[in-house]
Design a protein around this motif. Structure first.
Motif, PDB file in Angstrom:
ATOM      1  N   LEU A  18      15.102   1.367  10.897  1.00 49.73           N
ATOM      2  CA  LEU A  18      14.332   0.971   9.726  1.00 49.73           C
ATOM      3  C   LEU A  18      13.297   2.041   9.357  1.00 49.73           C
ATOM      4  CD1 LEU A  18      13.772  -2.853  10.340  1.00 49.73           C
ATOM      5  CD2 LEU A  18      15.401  -1.763   8.770  1.00 49.73           C
ATOM      6  N   ILE A  19      12.665   2.624  10.363  1.00 47.56           N
ATOM      7  CA  ILE A  19      11.683   3.676  10.104  1.00 47.56           C
ATOM      8  C   ILE A  19      12.355   4.869   9.429  1.00 47.56           C
ATOM      9  CG2 ILE A  19      10.135   5.358  11.193  1.00 47.56           C
ATOM     10  CD1 ILE A  19       9.421   3.123  13.235  1.00 47.56           C
ATOM     11  N   ALA A  20      13.542   5.239   9.901  1.00 43.95           N
ATOM     12  CA  ALA A  20      14.281   6.359   9.295  1.00 43.95           C
ATOM     13  C   ALA A  20      14.635   6.046   7.844  1.00 43.95           C
ATOM     14  CB  ALA A  20      15.539   6.660  10.102  1.00 43.95           C
ATOM     15  N   GLU A  21      15.051   4.812   7.561  1.00 43.84           N
ATOM     16  CA  GLU A  21      15.369   4.425   6.180  1.00 43.84           C
ATOM     17  C   GLU A  21      14.120   4.483   5.302  1.00 43.84           C
ATOM     18  OE1 GLU A  21      17.333   0.613   5.927  1.00 43.84           O
ATOM     19  OE2 GLU A  21      18.787   1.174   7.466  1.00 43.84           O
ATOM     20  N   TYR A  22      13.005   3.989   5.818  1.00 45.04           N
ATOM     21  CA  TYR A  22      11.748   4.000   5.062  1.00 45.04           C
ATOM     22  C   TYR A  22      11.352   5.436   4.728  1.00 45.04           C
ATOM     23  CZ  TYR A  22       6.985   2.665   3.740  1.00 45.04           C
ATOM     24  OH  TYR A  22       5.807   2.468   3.055  1.00 45.04           O
ATOM     25  N   LYS A  23      11.479   6.320   5.706  1.00 52.16           N
ATOM     26  CA  LYS A  23      11.139   7.722   5.477  1.00 52.16           C
ATOM     27  C   LYS A  23      12.038   8.347   4.408  1.00 52.16           C
ATOM     28  CE  LYS A  23      10.124  10.196   9.196  1.00 52.16           C
ATOM     29  NZ  LYS A  23      10.154  10.714  10.586  1.00 52.16           N
ATOM     30  N   LYS A  24      13.305   7.951   4.363  1.00 52.28           N
ATOM     31  CA  LYS A  24      14.212   8.467   3.326  1.00 52.28           C
ATOM     32  C   LYS A  24      13.738   8.027   1.942  1.00 52.28           C
ATOM     33  CE  LYS A  24      18.499   8.976   5.915  1.00 52.28           C
ATOM     34  NZ  LYS A  24      19.864   8.488   6.117  1.00 52.28           N
ATOM     35  N   ASN A  77       2.378  -7.651 -12.515  1.00 51.85           N
ATOM     36  CA  ASN A  77       3.128  -7.971 -13.726  1.00 51.85           C
ATOM     37  C   ASN A  77       4.195  -6.934 -14.070  1.00 51.85           C
ATOM     38  OD1 ASN A  77       1.802 -10.476 -14.640  1.00 51.85           O
ATOM     39  ND2 ASN A  77      -0.004  -9.170 -14.660  1.00 51.85           N
ATOM     40  N   ASN A  78       4.428  -5.982 -13.176  1.00 54.30           N
ATOM     41  CA  ASN A  78       5.420  -4.944 -13.409  1.00 54.30           C
ATOM     42  C   ASN A  78       6.667  -5.265 -12.568  1.00 54.30           C
ATOM     43  OD1 ASN A  78       6.999  -2.556 -13.076  1.00 54.30           O
ATOM     44  ND2 ASN A  78       5.230  -1.297 -13.626  1.00 54.30           N
ATOM     45  N   PRO A  79       7.783  -5.645 -13.219  1.00 54.59           N
ATOM     46  CA  PRO A  79       8.983  -6.026 -12.468  1.00 54.59           C
ATOM     47  C   PRO A  79       9.497  -4.942 -11.526  1.00 54.59           C
ATOM     48  CG  PRO A  79       9.242  -6.533 -14.805  1.00 54.59           C
ATOM     49  CD  PRO A  79       7.968  -5.757 -14.666  1.00 54.59           C
ATOM     50  N   LYS A  80       9.395  -3.669 -11.928  1.00 56.41           N
ATOM     51  CA  LYS A  80       9.891  -2.584 -11.075  1.00 56.41           C
ATOM     52  C   LYS A  80       9.003  -2.416  -9.839  1.00 56.41           C
ATOM     53  CE  LYS A  80      13.351   0.244 -10.924  1.00 56.41           C
ATOM     54  NZ  LYS A  80      14.728  -0.225 -10.899  1.00 56.41           N
ATOM     55  N   VAL A  81       7.684  -2.540 -10.009  1.00 55.69           N
ATOM     56  CA  VAL A  81       6.769  -2.462  -8.863  1.00 55.69           C
ATOM     57  C   VAL A  81       7.036  -3.638  -7.923  1.00 55.69           C
ATOM     58  CG1 VAL A  81       4.349  -2.587  -8.141  1.00 55.69           C
ATOM     59  CG2 VAL A  81       4.994  -1.132 -10.071  1.00 55.69           C
ATOM     60  N   LYS A  82       7.232  -4.817  -8.474  1.00 51.62           N
ATOM     61  CA  LYS A  82       7.527  -5.992  -7.644  1.00 51.62           C
ATOM     62  C   LYS A  82       8.832  -5.807  -6.869  1.00 51.62           C
ATOM     63  CE  LYS A  82       6.901  -9.966  -9.753  1.00 51.62           C
ATOM     64  NZ  LYS A  82       6.734 -11.016 -10.779  1.00 51.62           N
ATOM     65  N   GLU A  83       9.834  -5.220  -7.515  1.00 50.26           N
ATOM     66  CA  GLU A  83      11.114  -4.951  -6.849  1.00 50.26           C
ATOM     67  C   GLU A  83      10.925  -3.948  -5.711  1.00 50.26           C
ATOM     68  OE1 GLU A  83      15.564  -3.183  -7.945  1.00 50.26           O
ATOM     69  OE2 GLU A  83      14.084  -3.442  -9.552  1.00 50.26           O
ATOM     70  N   TRP A  84      10.170  -2.876  -5.975  1.00 52.17           N
ATOM     71  CA  TRP A  84       9.896  -1.856  -4.950  1.00 52.17           C
ATOM     72  C   TRP A  84       9.149  -2.477  -3.769  1.00 52.17           C
ATOM     73  CZ3 TRP A  84      11.025   3.060  -3.565  1.00 52.17           C
ATOM     74  CH2 TRP A  84      10.155   3.726  -2.696  1.00 52.17           C
ATOM     75  N   ALA A  86       9.019  -5.581  -2.793  1.00 49.14           N
ATOM     76  CA  ALA A  86       9.891  -6.491  -2.042  1.00 49.14           C
ATOM     77  C   ALA A  86      10.842  -5.703  -1.143  1.00 49.14           C
ATOM     78  CB  ALA A  86      10.673  -7.381  -3.007  1.00 49.14           C
ATOM     79  N   LEU A  87      11.382  -4.604  -1.661  1.00 55.49           N
ATOM     80  CA  LEU A  87      12.265  -3.763  -0.860  1.00 55.49           C
ATOM     81  C   LEU A  87      11.506  -3.146   0.316  1.00 55.49           C
ATOM     82  CD1 LEU A  87      14.949  -2.272  -0.354  1.00 55.49           C
ATOM     83  CD2 LEU A  87      14.182  -0.543  -2.003  1.00 55.49           C
ATOM     84  N   MET A  88      10.297  -2.635   0.076  1.00 56.09           N
ATOM     85  CA  MET A  88       9.521  -1.998   1.139  1.00 56.09           C
ATOM     86  C   MET A  88       9.115  -2.999   2.225  1.00 56.09           C
ATOM     87  SD  MET A  88       9.576   1.184   0.525  1.00 56.09           S
ATOM     88  CE  MET A  88      11.213   0.931  -0.167  1.00 56.09           C
ATOM     89  N   TRP A  89       8.964  -4.268   1.851  1.00 52.81           N
ATOM     90  CA  TRP A  89       8.563  -5.281   2.831  1.00 52.81           C
ATOM     91  C   TRP A  89       9.650  -5.479   3.882  1.00 52.81           C
ATOM     92  CZ3 TRP A  89       4.190  -6.361   4.552  1.00 52.81           C
ATOM     93  CH2 TRP A  89       3.918  -7.536   5.234  1.00 52.81           C
ATOM     94  N   LYS A  90      10.888  -5.063   3.577  1.00 48.91           N
ATOM     95  CA  LYS A  90      11.965  -5.102   4.573  1.00 48.91           C
ATOM     96  C   LYS A  90      11.593  -4.219   5.770  1.00 48.91           C
ATOM     97  CE  LYS A  90      16.703  -3.467   5.217  1.00 48.91           C
ATOM     98  NZ  LYS A  90      17.873  -2.832   4.602  1.00 48.91           N
ATOM     99  N   TYR A  91      10.822  -3.172   5.513  1.00 54.66           N
ATOM    100  CA  TYR A  91      10.472  -2.178   6.528  1.00 54.66           C
ATOM    101  C   TYR A  91       9.059  -2.356   7.086  1.00 54.66           C
ATOM    102  CZ  TYR A  91      14.436  -0.087   4.164  1.00 54.66           C
ATOM    103  OH  TYR A  91      15.664   0.117   3.612  1.00 54.66           O
TER     104      TYR A  91
END
Length: 114
Positions: A18-24, A77-84, A86-91
């Motif tokens: 997960l750390i390697a993916e986050y760094k990518k 209120n920015n859908p793209k920031v919210k998507e990012w 949410a994705l980063m919270w995986k890591y």
């Protein structure tokens, strides 16, 4: 132009894959341009993240346009920031002393070389 510096910390999940993916995701040219542009538009002039083990440190230099309350509102209120986010919270994982829902904890400046 004067700048102000904010420093924060957050942990990654202690998993080498997960750390390697986050760094990518954060390698040069890989961060989503909508995310970096949104920060720039709100007065973030430089943002760097450092990593040791699974602990991250963010250094954010901002100009006079920056307002942390406004940034939080715009990001929420920015859908793209919210998507990012949410994705980063995986890591990411909250620091043990973080309040519910808080990822990046402000660091207290305790020393400056004179």
């Amino acid at each position: 132009m004067s700048t102000k510096r904010y420093c924060f910390s957050c942990d990654l999940k202690d998993d080498p894959k997960l750390i390697a993916e986050y760094k990518k995701y954060h390698a040069p040219g890989n961060a989503w341009p909508e995310i970096t542009q949104s920060s720039k538009d709100l007065g973030v002039v430089d943002l760097q993240i450092y990593l040791t083990g699974n602990r991250m440190f963010m250094i954010m230099d901002v100009d006079e346009r920056f307002d942390p309350v406004k940034k939080a509102e715009v990001d929420a209120n920015n859908p793209k920031v919210k998507e990012w986010e949410a994705l980063m919270w995986k890591y990411q994982q909250a620091l043990p002393w973080a309040e519910e829902g808080v990822k990046w904890i402000p660091l207290e400046k305790i020393f400056q070389q004179e």
